[in-house]
Design an enzyme around this catalytic site. Structure first.
Site, mmCIF file in Angstrom:
data_model
loop_
_atom_site.group_PDB
_atom_site.id
_atom_site.type_symbol
_atom_site.label_atom_id
_atom_site.label_comp_id
_atom_site.label_asym_id
_atom_site.label_seq_id
_atom_site.Cartn_x
_atom_site.Cartn_y
_atom_site.Cartn_z
ATOM 1 N N LYS A 92 39.187 35.818 33.765
ATOM 2 C CA LYS A 92 38.249 37.148 32.510
ATOM 3 C C LYS A 92 39.393 38.225 32.395
ATOM 4 O O LYS A 92 39.437 38.608 31.212
ATOM 5 C CB LYS A 92 37.397 37.659 33.494
ATOM 6 C CG LYS A 92 35.710 36.879 33.566
ATOM 7 C CD LYS A 92 34.827 38.505 34.149
ATOM 8 C CE LYS A 92 33.434 38.119 34.723
ATOM 9 N NZ LYS A 92 32.579 38.663 35.289
ATOM 10 N N ASP B 36 29.018 42.252 30.694
ATOM 11 C CA ASP B 36 29.089 42.099 31.772
ATOM 12 C C ASP B 36 28.116 43.995 31.803
ATOM 13 O O ASP B 36 27.047 44.292 32.323
ATOM 14 C CB ASP B 36 29.654 42.298 32.874
ATOM 15 C CG ASP B 36 30.374 40.985 33.075
ATOM 16 O OD1 ASP B 36 29.168 40.560 32.837
ATOM 17 O OD2 ASP B 36 31.065 40.710 33.492
HETATM 18 P P1 NAP Z 1 36.969 41.744 42.291
HETATM 19 O O1 NAP Z 1 37.007 41.561 40.211
HETATM 20 O O2 NAP Z 1 37.481 40.275 42.929
HETATM 21 O O3 NAP Z 1 36.124 42.944 42.922
HETATM 22 C C1 NAP Z 1 36.588 43.358 44.050
HETATM 23 C C2 NAP Z 1 36.118 44.125 44.883
HETATM 24 O O4 NAP Z 1 35.182 43.727 45.774
HETATM 25 C C3 NAP Z 1 37.014 45.269 44.717
HETATM 26 O O5 NAP Z 1 36.669 46.214 44.874
HETATM 27 C C4 NAP Z 1 37.464 45.005 45.604
HETATM 28 O O6 NAP Z 1 37.768 45.642 46.732
HETATM 29 C C5 NAP Z 1 35.702 44.704 46.991
HETATM 30 N N1 NAP Z 1 36.189 44.003 47.842
HETATM 31 C C6 NAP Z 1 36.080 42.760 48.074
HETATM 32 N N2 NAP Z 1 35.918 42.822 49.787
HETATM 33 C C7 NAP Z 1 36.364 43.589 50.170
HETATM 34 C C8 NAP Z 1 35.195 43.920 51.642
HETATM 35 N N3 NAP Z 1 35.557 42.532 52.487
HETATM 36 N N4 NAP Z 1 35.534 45.267 52.108
HETATM 37 C C9 NAP Z 1 35.019 46.080 51.003
HETATM 38 N N5 NAP Z 1 35.535 46.069 49.174
HETATM 39 C C10 NAP Z 1 35.633 44.620 49.215
HETATM 40 O O7 NAP Z 1 35.607 41.182 41.855
HETATM 41 P P2 NAP Z 1 34.435 41.378 40.247
HETATM 42 O O8 NAP Z 1 34.448 40.247 39.153
HETATM 43 O O9 NAP Z 1 34.289 42.794 39.550
HETATM 44 O O10 NAP Z 1 32.981 40.806 41.039
HETATM 45 C C11 NAP Z 1 32.331 41.786 42.085
HETATM 46 C C12 NAP Z 1 30.962 41.590 42.366
HETATM 47 O O11 NAP Z 1 30.603 41.784 40.975
HETATM 48 C C13 NAP Z 1 30.790 40.229 42.851
HETATM 49 O O12 NAP Z 1 30.188 40.176 43.694
HETATM 50 C C14 NAP Z 1 30.198 39.085 41.837
HETATM 51 O O13 NAP Z 1 29.294 38.123 42.329
HETATM 52 C C15 NAP Z 1 29.683 39.836 41.187
HETATM 53 N N6 NAP Z 1 28.927 40.578 39.341
HETATM 54 C C16 NAP Z 1 27.574 39.348 39.591
HETATM 55 C C17 NAP Z 1 26.976 39.735 38.114
HETATM 56 C C18 NAP Z 1 25.866 39.778 37.508
HETATM 57 O O14 NAP Z 1 25.350 38.965 36.442
HETATM 58 N N7 NAP Z 1 24.731 40.224 38.548
HETATM 59 C C19 NAP Z 1 28.245 39.574 37.156
HETATM 60 C C20 NAP Z 1 29.521 40.364 37.671
HETATM 61 C C21 NAP Z 1 30.210 40.355 38.859
HETATM 62 P P3 NAP Z 1 39.539 46.022 46.788
HETATM 63 O O15 NAP Z 1 40.482 46.677 45.738
HETATM 64 O O16 NAP Z 1 39.831 46.809 48.032
HETATM 65 O O17 NAP Z 1 40.315 44.684 47.023
#
Ligand code: NAP
Length: 287
Positions: free
Chosen positions: A74, A110
């Site tokens: 992305k 999104d």
């Molecule tokens: P990302 O950029 O990798 O961000 C991940 C986030 O989660 C960061 O804030 C990270 O914190 C935190 N995190 C990960 N593991 C953690 C843990 N064990 N404990 C505490 N915090 C943790 O991912 P993203 O693209 O934003 O996606 C995040 C979520 O949104 C995913 O579950 C994804 O499936 C969901 N999502 C859903 C949709 C939908 O259509 N429903 C669309 C997009 C995303 P740090 O900064 O500390 O690493």
């Protein structure tokens, strides 16, 4: 007209990601094209980081109508595109590309999809809401920007890595009051929050026993929302429901981000209900 045959006029769309085998986007978009009588087809492309530039050139060379972009591309796709829409630029990520005669424009649906889903499914008035956003990753950026655009007067962003929350709060502070926190500071602000939104992957399958915040912070007056849609009801939502809070899951965001992409590509309103039905059916059949 409901067509299903491919021919020499068919316009191809797809999703680029790695891994991509479990994406529900192909079934959702193909169902939508069929419902609207659009001669188009949508497939999943497994594209590694090394192949990304070539894949983007392929969109132009093969005349695809556009693509969705998912993890991990992305952000990395942005320099390869010709134009970036303002929302995607501020979110710092692109999840939809439109190809207009070889000119590729990147959008981020999104955040828009999330807010459309939250409003339609809960009826909440965002102009008086005080939001706690947990997480500061790619999804959080898009959601924070759209919440600010909708007029949310105050957003707290809490993240495991508090530095990222503070940095994101600084960027979003141009649009509304935004305060970055560490997860250990949540207890101090919970009493003034009306909506809690989990944008982290904590609680996502297979780690379904995890939850991003302690159960004792949840109460009846809250709306609790989780971007995760696998499982459909996360531990966070289960605990929120148990204490009488209103809940909102991530499936609607998935449908609406797809609907917004469909509308950018085709200029037609997306058939939301059939898109939702087919995704639900596929989640029930394949888990
Ligand atoms: P990302 O950029 O990798 O961000 C991940 C986030 O989660 C960061 O804030 C990270 O914190 C935190 N995190 C990960 N593991 C953690 C843990 N064990 N404990 C505490 N915090 C943790 O991912 P993203 O693209 O934003 O996606 C995040 C979520 O949104 C995913 O579950 C994804 O499936 C969901 N999502 C859903 C949709 C939908 O259509 N429903 C669309 C997009 C995303 P740090 O900064 O500390 O690493």
């Amino acid at each position: 007209m409901k067509r299903s045959l491919l021919d020499s006029q068919t316009v191809l769309y797809g999703v680029l990601g790695d891994p991509i085998g479990h994406s529900r986007s192909p079934i959702m978009h193909n169902r939508a094209f069929r419902e609207c009588g659009i001669n188009a087809a949508y497939t999943a492309f497994h594209v590694t980081a090394e192949q990304l530039h070539g894949a983007v050139e392929g969109i132009r060379a093969l005349g695809l109508g556009g693509v969705n972009v998912t993890i991990p591309h992305k952000v990395e796709i942005m320099p390869y595109l010709d134009k970036i829409d303002e929302g995607a630029r501020i979110a710092g990520a692109v999840n939809t590309v439109v190809n207009q005669n070889g000119v590729l424009t990147g959008y981020n649906t999104d955040g828009i999809g999330y807010v459309r889903s939250l409003k339609e499914e809960t009826g909440v008035d965002l102009t008086t809401a005080r939001v706690l956003l947990i997480g500061a990753g790619g999804a959080a950026r898009g959601v924070a920007y759209e919440l600010a655009r909708e007029g949310v007067p105050c957003i707290y962003i809490a993240n495991r890595t508090s530095k990222r929350a503070v940095e994101l709060a600084e960027v979003m502070g141009k649009y509304t009051e935004v305060i970055g926190l560490g997860m250990d500071e949540i207890g101090d602000i919970m009493h003034e929050v009306s909506i809690v939104i989990n944008t982290t992957s904590v609680g996502m399958s297979p780690h379904v026993d995890l939850t991003p915040i302690p159960e004792e912070y949840l109460h009846q007056g809250l709306i609790v929302s989780d971007l995760i849609y696998n499982p459909r009801v996360t531990r966070l939502l289960r605990e929120a429901e148990a204490c009488g809070a209103r809940t909102h899951g991530g499936l609607g965001m998935f449908i609406f981000q797809g609907a917004c992409a469909f509308e950018l590509w085709t200029g037609k309103p997306a058939p939301i209900e059939v898109m939702r039905e087919i995704v639900l059916e596929s989640l029930q059949n394949r888990g």
